[in-house]
Design an enzyme around this catalytic site. Structure first.
Site, short mmCIF file in Angstrom:
data_model
loop_
_atom_site.label_atom_id
_atom_site.label_comp_id
_atom_site.label_asym_id
_atom_site.label_seq_id
_atom_site.Cartn_x
_atom_site.Cartn_y
_atom_site.Cartn_z
N GLY A 1 0.72 -1.18 0.04
CA GLY A 1 0.06 -0.16 0.06
C GLY A 1 0.70 1.25 -0.02
O GLY A 1 2.11 1.18 -0.25
N TRP B 1 -1.98 -10.93 -7.89
CA TRP B 1 -2.73 -10.30 -6.56
C TRP B 1 -4.15 -10.54 -6.64
O TRP B 1 -4.93 -9.91 -7.53
CB TRP B 1 -2.18 -8.60 -6.49
CG TRP B 1 -2.77 -8.17 -5.35
CD1 TRP B 1 -4.04 -7.46 -5.30
CD2 TRP B 1 -2.38 -8.26 -4.09
NE1 TRP B 1 -4.40 -7.01 -3.98
CE2 TRP B 1 -3.31 -7.47 -3.39
CE3 TRP B 1 -1.26 -8.78 -3.47
CZ2 TRP B 1 -3.25 -7.19 -1.69
CZ3 TRP B 1 -0.90 -8.46 -2.14
CH2 TRP B 1 -1.92 -7.87 -1.35
N GLU C 1 5.44 1.36 -2.21
CA GLU C 1 4.70 1.89 -3.21
C GLU C 1 4.37 3.35 -3.00
O GLU C 1 3.67 3.87 -2.35
CB GLU C 1 3.27 1.30 -3.45
CG GLU C 1 3.22 -0.21 -3.57
CD GLU C 1 1.91 -0.68 -3.75
OE1 GLU C 1 0.85 -0.20 -3.84
OE2 GLU C 1 1.75 -2.20 -3.20
#
Length: 366
Positions: free
Chosen positions: A97, A345, A138
């Site tokens: 995230g 994912w 990320e």
């Protein structure tokens, strides 16, 4: 001291030779506690590698930690998934995230904090029997952050080599989940540190669009973009990484087991690029494949072979996703392009019959 330095140096050379020699094919997926299935429910025979997500970064100590809720599932993960497939390799993924970018940027900015991160990550992986480590940052946002990431990769590789030398165990695999192109937030990943420091990178080749960022329906993970001026597709990402100088044998293509639900402005205008007015449902309209499959019973389903995507529509609901045909084509594409493999994912979003994972494995020829 000199003797110890030489041992580490030669160990590092051996590990670098191992990295340059490459891995066998990677057919992998991510899993995390709370994903919807327990680790024991994963059909591990469909995979060569499984990523257990996510370990956390303690910003006060710069150490990699597992939360109390995750320590049990993490500690048992390798043992459980190897019951059905003794050959499957497991990696502990760190990060995930976009919530903690500042913490990772701070950790990577100093040698001492990088060392705390690296040493603790290796210790945790060894403690729980993982075969490797994966970083999901990320994403770096400045040239200084990518420069520090380069140092982190290089120092991580050296530490893994030293650990292998000291313990006599196989060296831990090192991977990273990265943006689907080699430039992110206007800055470039360092290719040499990836080539020399990591066994491979997982290209997050999805979420190009979602209902909150486009007023027309889009494929969020199209394989091709033949008519687009922006060159936003999986194929464009792969081509850019290779053009930047990274071997295709370092690239693992991301396969999304999820899609996005859009609200059509006109139920009679339901193709790609149809006017839309936001998401259906919460969380930007994200839907798992197993949820989408249930919708297909009452929807019209379309496979677009030009860009390679699926979408379905019913009334004013429009869902773009990767179905069995799309996943099969993408896995075949990865093999034909000479990529190292693919990852999903995430694994719990597949249906009860493991339709997507079986299609990917079949297309790869495993």
């Amino acid at each position: 001291m000199a003797s110890k330095t030489l041992h580490i140096f030669f160990s590092l050379l051996l590990i670098q030779n191992h990295v340059s020699a490459g891995q066998d094919a990677v057919r992998s997926a991510y899993w995390f506690p709370g994903s919807g299935i327990e680790a024991k429910a994963i059909d591990s025979t469909l995979f060569t590698h499984l990523f257990c997500a996510f370990a956390d970064l303690d910003a006060s100590t710069n150490q990699v930690i597992d939360s109390p809720a995750n320590s049990g599932p993490f500690s048992q993960f390798t043992q459980i998934v190897q019951l059905n497939n003794p050959n499957v390799k497991t990696l502990l993924s760190i990060g995930g995230g976009k919530a903690n970018n500042a913490d990772y940027a701070s950790m990577a900015s100093q040698e001492s904090s990088r060392k705390s991160f690296i040493d603790s990550s290796i210790s945790l992986a060894r403690k729980y029997g993982f075969h490797g480590l994966d970083l999901d940052w990320e994403y770096p946002e400045t040239a200084a952050q990518t420069a520090n990431l380069k140092l982190l990769f290089n120092e991580w590789r050296a530490a893994v080599a030293a650990d292998a030398q000291a313990t006599g165990k196989p060296a831990l695999l090192l991977t990273a989940a990265v943006f689907y192109k080699p430039k992110v937030n206007g800055v470039d990943y360092d290719i040499d540190s990836i080539a020399n420091g990591l066994d491979w990178i997982n290209l997050m080749a999805y979420e190009f669009y979602d209902p909150t960022r486009s007023s027309v329906t889009k494929s969020h993970a199209a394989l091709y973009d033949p008519a687009g001026d922006d060159h936003i597709s999986c194929d464009d990402g792969v081509a850019d990484w290779i053009k930047a100088g990274l071997s295709q044998k370092k690239l693992v293509l991301g396969l999304p087991y999820f899609g996005f639900a859009w609200r059509l402005q006109d139920a009679n205008n339901h193709g790609l690029e149809a006017p839309a007015s936001g998401a259906v449902g919460a969380d930007k309209g994200v839907m798992r494949f197993d949820e989408i499959k249930a919708v297909l019973n009452s929807a019209t389903d379309v496979y677009d072979e030009t860009i390679v995507t699926n979408y379905c529509y019913s009334g004013t609901t429009w869902i773009g996703y990767d179905g069995a045909g799309t996943i099969s084509t993408k896995a075949s594409y990865a093999k034909q392009k000479g990529l190292l493999g693919y990852f999903a994912w995430h694994v719990a979003q597949d249906d009860d019959d493991w339709t997507l994972s079986k299609e990917a494995q079949k297309a790869w020829g495993a």
